[in-house]
Motif scaffolding. Structure first.
Motif, PDB file in Angstrom:
ATOM      1  N   ASN A 194       0.846  -1.189   0.000  1.00 46.82           N
ATOM      2  CA  ASN A 194       0.000   0.000   0.000  1.00 46.82           C
ATOM      3  C   ASN A 194       0.887   1.247   0.000  1.00 46.82           C
ATOM      4  OD1 ASN A 194      -1.873   2.079   0.449  1.00 46.82           O
ATOM      5  ND2 ASN A 194      -3.172   0.760   1.710  1.00 46.82           N
ATOM      6  N   PRO A 195       0.747   2.113  -1.003  1.00 46.29           N
ATOM      7  CA  PRO A 195       1.569   3.329  -1.058  1.00 46.29           C
ATOM      8  C   PRO A 195       1.306   4.289   0.099  1.00 46.29           C
ATOM      9  CG  PRO A 195       0.551   2.870  -3.191  1.00 46.29           C
ATOM     10  CD  PRO A 195      -0.110   1.975  -2.192  1.00 46.29           C
ATOM     11  N   CYS A 196       0.176   4.116   0.800  1.00 44.75           N
ATOM     12  CA  CYS A 196      -0.126   4.991   1.940  1.00 44.75           C
ATOM     13  C   CYS A 196       0.984   4.858   2.976  1.00 44.75           C
ATOM     14  CB  CYS A 196      -1.465   4.597   2.559  1.00 44.75           C
ATOM     15  SG  CYS A 196      -1.925   5.541   4.029  1.00 44.75           S
ATOM     16  N   ILE A 197       1.520   6.004   3.448  1.00 45.46           N
ATOM     17  CA  ILE A 197       2.620   5.970   4.419  1.00 45.46           C
ATOM     18  C   ILE A 197       2.128   6.169   5.850  1.00 45.46           C
ATOM     19  CG2 ILE A 197       4.261   6.763   2.684  1.00 45.46           C
ATOM     20  CD1 ILE A 197       4.147   9.529   4.009  1.00 45.46           C
ATOM     21  N   ASP A 198       0.827   6.202   6.036  1.00 52.18           N
ATOM     22  CA  ASP A 198       0.223   6.291   7.368  1.00 52.18           C
ATOM     23  C   ASP A 198       0.673   7.551   8.119  1.00 52.18           C
ATOM     24  OD1 ASP A 198      -1.584   5.231   9.197  1.00 52.18           O
ATOM     25  OD2 ASP A 198      -0.006   4.293  10.387  1.00 52.18           O
ATOM     26  N   CYS A 199       0.814   8.654   7.381  1.00 51.38           N
ATOM     27  CA  CYS A 199       1.227   9.922   8.005  1.00 51.38           C
ATOM     28  C   CYS A 199       0.072  10.592   8.737  1.00 51.38           C
ATOM     29  CB  CYS A 199       1.784  10.866   6.947  1.00 51.38           C
ATOM     30  SG  CYS A 199       0.558  11.393   5.714  1.00 51.38           S
ATOM     31  N   LYS A 200      -1.158  10.249   8.357  1.00 50.33           N
ATOM     32  CA  LYS A 200      -2.387  10.758   8.968  1.00 50.33           C
ATOM     33  C   LYS A 200      -2.605  12.260   8.738  1.00 50.33           C
ATOM     34  CE  LYS A 200      -2.022   7.211  12.559  1.00 50.33           C
ATOM     35  NZ  LYS A 200      -2.636   6.159  11.744  1.00 50.33           N
ATOM     36  N   LEU A 201      -1.942  12.824   7.732  1.00 51.49           N
ATOM     37  CA  LEU A 201      -2.154  14.235   7.423  1.00 51.49           C
ATOM     38  C   LEU A 201      -3.558  14.473   6.875  1.00 51.49           C
ATOM     39  CD1 LEU A 201       1.258  15.344   5.841  1.00 51.49           C
ATOM     40  CD2 LEU A 201       0.391  15.760   8.151  1.00 51.49           C
ATOM     41  N   CYS A 202      -4.134  13.462   6.217  1.00 52.54           N
ATOM     42  CA  CYS A 202      -5.500  13.610   5.716  1.00 52.54           C
ATOM     43  C   CYS A 202      -6.470  13.810   6.878  1.00 52.54           C
ATOM     44  CB  CYS A 202      -5.909  12.412   4.870  1.00 52.54           C
ATOM     45  SG  CYS A 202      -5.712  10.807   5.683  1.00 52.54           S
ATOM     46  N   ALA A 203      -6.246  13.084   7.973  1.00 47.45           N
ATOM     47  CA  ALA A 203      -7.094  13.235   9.157  1.00 47.45           C
ATOM     48  C   ALA A 203      -6.896  14.601   9.792  1.00 47.45           C
ATOM     49  CB  ALA A 203      -6.788  12.131  10.167  1.00 47.45           C
ATOM     50  N   ALA A 204      -5.651  15.072   9.789  1.00 48.34           N
ATOM     51  CA  ALA A 204      -5.355  16.366  10.396  1.00 48.34           C
ATOM     52  C   ALA A 204      -5.964  17.521   9.612  1.00 48.34           C
ATOM     53  CB  ALA A 204      -3.838  16.558  10.500  1.00 48.34           C
ATOM     54  N   ALA A 205      -6.075  17.362   8.291  1.00 46.52           N
ATOM     55  CA  ALA A 205      -6.575  18.455   7.445  1.00 46.52           C
ATOM     56  C   ALA A 205      -8.089  18.433   7.268  1.00 46.52           C
ATOM     57  CB  ALA A 205      -5.911  18.395   6.078  1.00 46.52           C
ATOM     58  N   CYS A 206      -8.722  17.285   7.493  1.00 46.35           N
ATOM     59  CA  CYS A 206     -10.165  17.163   7.243  1.00 46.35           C
ATOM     60  C   CYS A 206     -10.956  18.123   8.128  1.00 46.35           C
ATOM     61  CB  CYS A 206     -10.620  15.732   7.508  1.00 46.35           C
ATOM     62  SG  CYS A 206     -12.395  15.490   7.256  1.00 46.35           S
ATOM     63  N   PRO A 207     -11.695  19.068   7.556  1.00 49.39           N
ATOM     64  CA  PRO A 207     -12.395  20.065   8.381  1.00 49.39           C
ATOM     65  C   PRO A 207     -13.542  19.495   9.203  1.00 49.39           C
ATOM     66  CG  PRO A 207     -12.963  20.331   6.069  1.00 49.39           C
ATOM     67  CD  PRO A 207     -11.863  19.320   6.117  1.00 49.39           C
ATOM     68  N   MET A 278      -7.007  14.748  -0.157  1.00 46.10           N
ATOM     69  CA  MET A 278      -6.209  14.442  -1.338  1.00 46.10           C
ATOM     70  C   MET A 278      -5.066  15.441  -1.480  1.00 46.10           C
ATOM     71  SD  MET A 278      -9.315  13.640  -4.016  1.00 46.10           S
ATOM     72  CE  MET A 278      -8.246  13.414  -5.437  1.00 46.10           C
ATOM     73  N   ALA A 279      -5.347  16.703  -1.182  1.00 46.64           N
ATOM     74  CA  ALA A 279      -4.366  17.770  -1.391  1.00 46.64           C
ATOM     75  C   ALA A 279      -3.124  17.611  -0.517  1.00 46.64           C
ATOM     76  CB  ALA A 279      -5.023  19.123  -1.133  1.00 46.64           C
ATOM     77  N   VAL A 280      -3.307  17.135   0.712  1.00 49.10           N
ATOM     78  CA  VAL A 280      -2.171  17.074   1.646  1.00 49.10           C
ATOM     79  C   VAL A 280      -1.461  15.726   1.623  1.00 49.10           C
ATOM     80  CG1 VAL A 280      -3.293  18.738   3.169  1.00 49.10           C
ATOM     81  CG2 VAL A 280      -3.543  16.284   3.635  1.00 49.10           C
ATOM     82  N   CYS A 281      -1.970  14.766   0.887  1.00 52.18           N
ATOM     83  CA  CYS A 281      -1.383  13.419   0.883  1.00 52.18           C
ATOM     84  C   CYS A 281      -0.003  13.446   0.230  1.00 52.18           C
ATOM     85  CB  CYS A 281      -2.301  12.455   0.148  1.00 52.18           C
ATOM     86  SG  CYS A 281      -1.657  10.765   0.083  1.00 52.18           S
ATOM     87  N   PRO A 282       1.046  12.995   0.939  1.00 49.22           N
ATOM     88  CA  PRO A 282       2.398  13.019   0.376  1.00 49.22           C
ATOM     89  C   PRO A 282       2.833  11.700  -0.265  1.00 49.22           C
ATOM     90  CG  PRO A 282       2.543  12.598   2.715  1.00 49.22           C
ATOM     91  CD  PRO A 282       1.068  12.657   2.370  1.00 49.22           C
ATOM     92  N   ALA A 283       1.929  10.727  -0.339  1.00 43.61           N
ATOM     93  CA  ALA A 283       2.299   9.406  -0.855  1.00 43.61           C
ATOM     94  C   ALA A 283       2.486   9.433  -2.370  1.00 43.61           C
ATOM     95  CB  ALA A 283       1.238   8.383  -0.463  1.00 43.61           C
TER      96      ALA A 283
END
Length: 447
Positions: A194-207, A278-283
């Motif tokens: 899975n290319p997801c790196i589990d950084c959780k930035l998507c959770a942090a950015a979700c309004p 999607m915008a903040v995902c670094p994968a």
């Protein structure tokens, strides 16, 4: 280049040739040639899946109901320009999504035309809209799941944000699928990582807090905000117009800016209120270096501008989204709205509970509910809410803490806010055996 001796190659028109069409559907075609043809039409990456794959079982019958000749599915992606999607200006991000979507639809149309001229039946559902919106509120509106096809075709894996992450392009892709009446010599397999790196930035950015770091996802809270100006959000806006007694009454509910924004969405395509995940995902191989080389700079330049953006966040009253905005983004304005999601049947109500479940609102509740519905629909269900989790089962199982018996029509009218629960209980169309506070607590768990 495509092998010009390959039966896929379009041939000049020589009059009717029914044999060519019949022969084509019984041949196995080169995956390499098919993919090259699709790329020449504009795709950035391509994979192919057979209709009989076990993983497609949930989609297969729906596809065959519409396209009974389907043997293979060609999945492909279109790249999104990263800086456009990352812009805090929603107009720029939305325009980028519109243009990539239009490009993918054009690619599919060209690809289908080439296949058809080569004697192969093919069809292409839209990337997004139009969909089968007659099914809104009662079933599936998309013809098929592009995400599932892309994952099975080896074009990526689902990330924490419930989007497909391409191994190279990351989250900066949109997806499309073409159905073909032909078998292929070699099919693709899902990625083995899975290319997801589990950084959780998507959770942090979700309004809205719809994406949780522990993997929980709340689709209804995502939909209510992100799709405010399309699907159910548009329905809610129309109802506000219809319910307003005067222009002054309307403006008390809807600001001038919101009215103009809705006009813009109707005239030029919908404005997506978020897609920050999607915008903040670094994968992705093409994306990861910016994050890996300087994480602090990435967060400061990509994540923070979206988190700090002053904006209206649209939430359902009493939802987890409302409490999340208050806690995580106090500088953002909260607006309570409806989202047009109204189950048309009890069966749909039961199946959609997980979609609307508000995990945080269920904190402290530990109860088993037995539902018995009569009237137009007759069915039984058990709902267990415990430890901020939801389990829904057919029939009655376990020992109930509360039993609810309801006429189908009365229950749906309560859900649609056309009548009150108290009124229907007094009229005996809804009967409750057990503590009424448990029924009230049940209502709080669903937005």
């Amino acid at each position: 280049m495509i092998n010009r001796n390959n039966p896929l190659t379009p041939k000049p028109y020589r009059g009717k040739d029914t044999k060519a069409s019949n022969t084509a559907s019984h041949q196995k075609f080169s995956a390499v040639d098919l993919k090259q043809m699709c790329r020449e039409c504009g795709a950035d990456d391509v994979g192919i899946v057979e209709i009989d794959r076990v993983a497609l079982a949930s989609e297969k019958q729906g596809i065959l109901n519409l396209f009974p000749w389907t043997k293979s599915l060609v999945s492909f992606v279109g790249r999104i320009n990263r800086e456009n999607l990352r812009s805090p200006a929603r107009s720029i991000a939305s325009l980028e999504l519109h243009q990539v979507e239009e490009g993918l639809n054009s690619t599919a149309q060209k690809f289908v035309a080439m296949l058809e001229r080569a004697g192969i039946r093919a069809a292409n559902p839209a990337v997004g809209f139009p969909m089968e919106t007659d099914n809104w509120g009662s079933g599936k509106i998309q013809v098929l799941s592009h995400k599932l096809m892309a994952v099975e075709a080896g074009l990526g894996k689902m990330g924490l944000h419930r989007n497909v992450i391409h191994p190279v392009f990351g989250s900066f892709v949109l997806l499309n699928t073409v159905l073909i009446d032909a078998e292929v010599e070699e099919y693709d397999s899902p990625l083995d990582y899975n290319p997801c790196i589990d950084c959780k930035l998507c959770a942090a950015a979700c309004p809205t807090g719809a994406i949780r770091p522990d993997g929980f996802f709340n689709p209804v809270n995502c939909l209510t905000h992100t799709y405010r100006e399309l699907i159910g959000g548009f329905s809610d806006w129309v109802e506000n117009v219809a319910a307003s007694k005067s222009s002054r009454d309307y403006r008390a509910k809807i600001s001038d800016a919101e009215t103009v924004s809705m006009w813009q969405s109707l005239a030029y395509g919908p404005c997506y209120k978020s897609v920050y995940c999607m915008a903040v995902c670094p994968a992705g191989d093409e994306v990861i270096s910016q994050f890996a080389n300087d994480r602090k700079a990435f967060i400061a330049n990509v994540v923070k501008p979206l988190q700090q953006r002053e904006e209206t966040v649209y939430v359902l009253p009493g939802s987890d989204a409302e409490s999340h905005v208050m806690r995580a983004f106090p500088h953002k304005k909260i607006k309570r709205v409806g989202n047009g999601v109204r189950p048309k049947t009890v069966a749909n109500f039961i199946s959609s509970m997980s979609f609307a479940f508000q995990r945080d609102q269920s904190a402290g509740l530990n109860a088993t509910y037995h539902f018995t519905f009569s009237g137009n629909e007759q069915c039984e269900a058990t709902v267990v809410i415990k430890d901020k989790s939801l389990v829904v089962e057919k029939g009655h199982t376990g020992i109930a803490d509360i039993c609810i018996s309801a006429d189908t029509g009365a229950w749906l009218r309560v859900l649609h806010k056309e009548t009150s629960m108290v009124k229907e209980i007094l009229l005996r169309r809804i009967r409750v055996k057990g503590p009424l506070q448990l029924l009230k607590a049940f209502g709080k768990c669903f937005a």
